[in-house]
Design an enzyme around this catalytic site. Structure first.
Site, mmCIF file in Angstrom:
data_model
loop_
_atom_site.group_PDB
_atom_site.id
_atom_site.type_symbol
_atom_site.label_atom_id
_atom_site.label_comp_id
_atom_site.label_asym_id
_atom_site.label_seq_id
_atom_site.Cartn_x
_atom_site.Cartn_y
_atom_site.Cartn_z
ATOM 1 N N GLY A 185 -58.521 17.414 41.421
ATOM 2 C CA GLY A 185 -57.605 16.210 40.278
ATOM 3 C C GLY A 185 -57.946 16.314 39.098
ATOM 4 N N ASP A 186 -57.437 15.838 38.072
ATOM 5 C CA ASP A 186 -57.317 16.052 36.625
ATOM 6 C C ASP A 186 -58.782 15.262 36.059
ATOM 7 O OD1 ASP A 186 -56.578 13.342 36.317
ATOM 8 O OD2 ASP A 186 -54.558 13.865 36.109
ATOM 9 N N GLY A 187 -58.404 15.064 34.872
ATOM 10 C CA GLY A 187 -59.660 14.564 33.959
ATOM 11 C C GLY A 187 -60.212 13.042 34.632
ATOM 12 N N GLU A 226 -71.846 22.989 28.997
ATOM 13 C CA GLU A 226 -71.470 24.531 28.545
ATOM 14 C C GLU A 226 -70.285 24.515 27.802
ATOM 15 O OE1 GLU A 226 -73.877 26.833 29.128
ATOM 16 O OE2 GLU A 226 -75.341 25.819 30.402
ATOM 17 N N CYS A 260 -65.898 32.267 27.333
ATOM 18 C CA CYS A 260 -66.657 31.467 26.334
ATOM 19 C C CYS A 260 -67.360 32.453 25.154
ATOM 20 C CB CYS A 260 -67.215 30.466 26.846
ATOM 21 S SG CYS A 260 -68.739 31.145 27.953
HETATM 22 P P1 NAD Z 1 -61.235 21.145 29.396
HETATM 23 O O1 NAD Z 1 -62.336 20.599 28.815
HETATM 24 O O2 NAD Z 1 -60.058 20.820 29.259
HETATM 25 O O3 NAD Z 1 -61.542 20.821 31.033
HETATM 26 C C1 NAD Z 1 -62.622 21.136 31.828
HETATM 27 C C2 NAD Z 1 -62.847 20.203 32.978
HETATM 28 O O4 NAD Z 1 -63.033 18.884 32.667
HETATM 29 C C3 NAD Z 1 -61.733 20.256 34.137
HETATM 30 O O5 NAD Z 1 -62.009 20.137 35.244
HETATM 31 C C4 NAD Z 1 -60.835 18.860 33.463
HETATM 32 O O6 NAD Z 1 -60.090 18.382 34.557
HETATM 33 C C5 NAD Z 1 -62.216 18.077 33.341
HETATM 34 N N1 NAD Z 1 -61.822 16.801 32.510
HETATM 35 C C6 NAD Z 1 -60.927 16.635 31.631
HETATM 36 N N2 NAD Z 1 -61.088 15.253 31.301
HETATM 37 C C7 NAD Z 1 -62.350 14.885 31.684
HETATM 38 C C8 NAD Z 1 -63.012 13.608 31.445
HETATM 39 N N3 NAD Z 1 -62.547 12.548 30.674
HETATM 40 N N4 NAD Z 1 -64.144 13.298 32.319
HETATM 41 C C9 NAD Z 1 -64.607 14.384 33.113
HETATM 42 N N5 NAD Z 1 -63.717 15.608 33.462
HETATM 43 C C10 NAD Z 1 -62.653 15.696 32.540
HETATM 44 O O7 NAD Z 1 -61.615 22.819 29.646
HETATM 45 P P2 NAD Z 1 -60.810 23.952 29.942
HETATM 46 O O8 NAD Z 1 -59.581 23.946 29.217
HETATM 47 O O9 NAD Z 1 -60.517 23.926 31.376
HETATM 48 O O10 NAD Z 1 -61.634 25.270 29.675
HETATM 49 C C11 NAD Z 1 -61.755 25.843 28.358
HETATM 50 C C12 NAD Z 1 -62.940 25.461 27.807
HETATM 51 O O11 NAD Z 1 -64.171 25.930 28.442
HETATM 52 C C13 NAD Z 1 -63.177 26.594 26.468
HETATM 53 O O12 NAD Z 1 -63.628 25.721 25.399
HETATM 54 C C14 NAD Z 1 -64.386 27.256 26.953
HETATM 55 O O13 NAD Z 1 -65.209 27.792 25.817
HETATM 56 C C15 NAD Z 1 -64.972 26.626 27.805
HETATM 57 N N6 NAD Z 1 -65.985 27.402 28.495
HETATM 58 C C16 NAD Z 1 -67.411 27.452 28.223
HETATM 59 C C17 NAD Z 1 -68.250 28.065 28.985
HETATM 60 C C18 NAD Z 1 -69.694 28.072 28.747
HETATM 61 O O14 NAD Z 1 -70.440 28.506 29.779
HETATM 62 N N7 NAD Z 1 -70.181 27.625 27.536
HETATM 63 C C19 NAD Z 1 -67.425 28.961 30.143
HETATM 64 C C20 NAD Z 1 -66.399 28.825 30.308
HETATM 65 C C21 NAD Z 1 -65.471 28.018 29.573
#
Ligand code: NAD
Length: 470
Positions: A185-187, A226, A260
């Site tokens: 699912g989404d957020g 992260e 990242c």
């Molecule tokens: P995102 O924050 O849009 O989504 C990440 C996850 O959070 C998804 O599964 C999404 O459905 C979920 N989500 C969204 N809203 C939520 C809420 N309100 N509560 C709980 N969960 C929620 O990120 P993205 O676009 O999927 O990923 C890219 C980002 O991830 C980049 O900023 C990247 O740098 C970061 N990233 C960090 C690392 C690290 O180890 N530091 C590794 C990989 C990616």
């Protein structure tokens, strides 16, 4: 949910999201099954996981689904082999973490001994992003399972195809099935998940990370975050220019910059700047897209359509403000999928979004510096602090590297954190919160310490509280 194919742009896959009520029931069942899992020794848990990971490693459906999710083959296979490596490392760390539970005397009173017992959090929730969907779903999950927790994972809604074949393999394991589950699912499902777990591990953007931290605070559970980065690289005058250009290009454009720890800001000593730019462009122009054939070329598509708009927007805004594109820089549509070639930008300034904001694409803005102090100031002029790199004579590069506000510094290479499992690192700035995901700390995050304090002799009564003048 409609799911887009990153190689064709088509949205013909429909995947059912988990209903909120089902999530609650799953979490209750996982918590109920967890004590029996925790009662096994860590070595027994590792043995169960090894059997499961071996099944994942040879399952063609998992690889096929992940390749469709991400539009790439070699990196999809790499994610799967990365899971085997991760488990071997968690097992190694478990031997260390669970080893020493011997009894010791208290310094304050030698008639009292203590032992520290470790208890796993009952249910760990993992929320993961789309850039390495399988590996970033399993990295923390495997650590938590080795620690003795049950785990519920919500991967990104952008890349959910790999979940069905993976869940099938989980369900086929009588030991693992009751304590490990994926939801889709989404957020909104992410928000529900946080309300039903005892600890949350989140990998994703800063914007969502802040919401996750706030929700975790409301539920009084630990959150391990992260988040994004804007990793700088400094190329000192003492660097081997050709080698630096080759490594920087690879570490910047790997996974089409959708990592990242991609290098997203390049600072080069002015004396070597022309030679470096020439070498960087040579290397950038060797790069081939995998648009025609998933098994050919270096770079896969931009996985999330909206990311292409962000990348193009940052590049175009920089050019409008006076930056110059030396190569690449245009999002290309090949049969509905979106790709971008390595993009080198010069005449960039620190007020541009291409320097300030995460790009998450293969874009290298390059700025010349006059002194190492100026380079360090540039590197630290950022809200992020995930990792960084420095190229140059080793002692000089290290001396510069330690002054950068970031959790990991690669010397004479870029993105070494991608292979450094044992090197602990903490995030600076907006790049994250919580203890190191890597090293023994990665495992300890899922264990609560309980001190058992035993008196063997002596002991105080009420007179020990009497005022001295009485
Ligand atoms: P995102 O924050 O849009 O989504 C990440 C996850 O959070 C998804 O599964 C999404 O459905 C979920 N989500 C969204 N809203 C939520 C809420 N309100 N509560 C709980 N969960 C929620 O990120 P993205 O676009 O999927 O990923 C890219 C980002 O991830 C980049 O900023 C990247 O740098 C970061 N990233 C960090 C690392 C690290 O180890 N530091 C590794 C990989 C990616």
């Amino acid at each position: 949910m409609d799911v887009r194919n990153p190689r064709t742009g088509q949205r013909h896959s429909r995947i059912d999201a988990t209903a909120s009520g089902d999530l609650v029931v799953f979490c209750q069942e996982l918590k109920k099954a967890q004590p029996a899992w925790a009662a096994r020794s860590w070595a027994e848990r590792v043995a169960v996981l090894e059997t499961w990971v071996a099944a994942v490693s040879t399952d063609a459906d998992v690889l096929d689904a992940l390749s469709v999710d991400t539009g790439r083959h070699r990196l999809a296979a790499g994610e799967i082999s990365g899971v085997s490596f991760a488990l071997s490392q968690w097992a190694r760390f478990a031997a260390e973490v669970f080893a020493d539970q011997s009894s010791r005397r208290l310094v304050a009173d030698p008639n009292v001994t203590y032992t520290t017992r470790l208890f796993s959090y009952p249910l760990v929730g993992v929320i993961s992003p789309w850039n390495f969907p399988l590996l970033l779903s399993l990295l923390d999950s495997l650590a938590a399972l080795v620690a003795g927790s049950a785990v519920v994972v919500k991967p990104s809604e952008i890349t959910p195809r790999f979940v069905a074949p993976l869940q099938k393999l989980i369900d086929a394991s009588p030991e693992l099935g009751p304590v490990f589950r994926f939801v889709i699912g989404d957020g909104r499902i992410g928000e529900e998940l946080i309300k039903n777990v005892d600890t949350v591990c989140f990998t994703g953007s800063v914007t969502t990370g802040k919401k996750v931290a706030a929700a975790a605070a409301v539920n009084m559970i630990p959150a391990h975050l992260e988040l994004g980065g804007k990793d700088p690289v400094i190329v000192l005058a003492s660097a081997d220019v050709q080698k630096a250009a080759v490594s920087i290009l690879r570490a910047s454009v790997q996974a089409t910059g959708q990592a990242c720890q991609s290098l997203e800001r390049v600072y080069v000593a002015r004396s070597i700047y022309p030679e470096f730019i020439k070498a960087l462009i040579n290397e950038a122009e060797r790069v081939e897209l995998n648009a025609k054939d998933i098994r050919h070329g270096h770079l896969g598509p931009i996985i999330m359509e909206a990311q292409a708009t962000i990348i193009a927007g940052q590049v175009d805004a920089a050019v409008e403000a006076g930056a110059k594109k030396l190569t690449g820089g245009t999002v290309e549509n090949h049969n509905g999928g979106l790709w971008i070639r390595p993009t080198v930008l010069v005449d960039v300034t620190h007020d541009m979004d291409i320097i300030k904001e995460e790009t998450f694409g293969p874009v290298l803005p390059v700025i010349a510096f006059d002194t190492p102090e100026q380079a360090i100031a540039f590197a630290n002029d950022s809200d992020f602090g995930l990792s960084a790199a420095v190229f140059g004579e080793e002692a000089e590069a290290t001396a510069v590297g330690v002054q950068i506000n970031a959790g990991a510094i690669s010397i004479n290479d870029g993105g070494l954190t991608a292979i450094a499992f044992e090197a602990e690192k903490d995030s600076y700035g907006l790049s994250g919160l919580g203890r190191s995901r890597m090293g023994t700390s990665g495992l300890k995050r899922f264990l609560r310490k309980k001190a058992i304090l035993t008196r063997h002799a002596g002991g105080a009564g009420i007179d020990s509280l009497r005022e001295h003048r009485d």
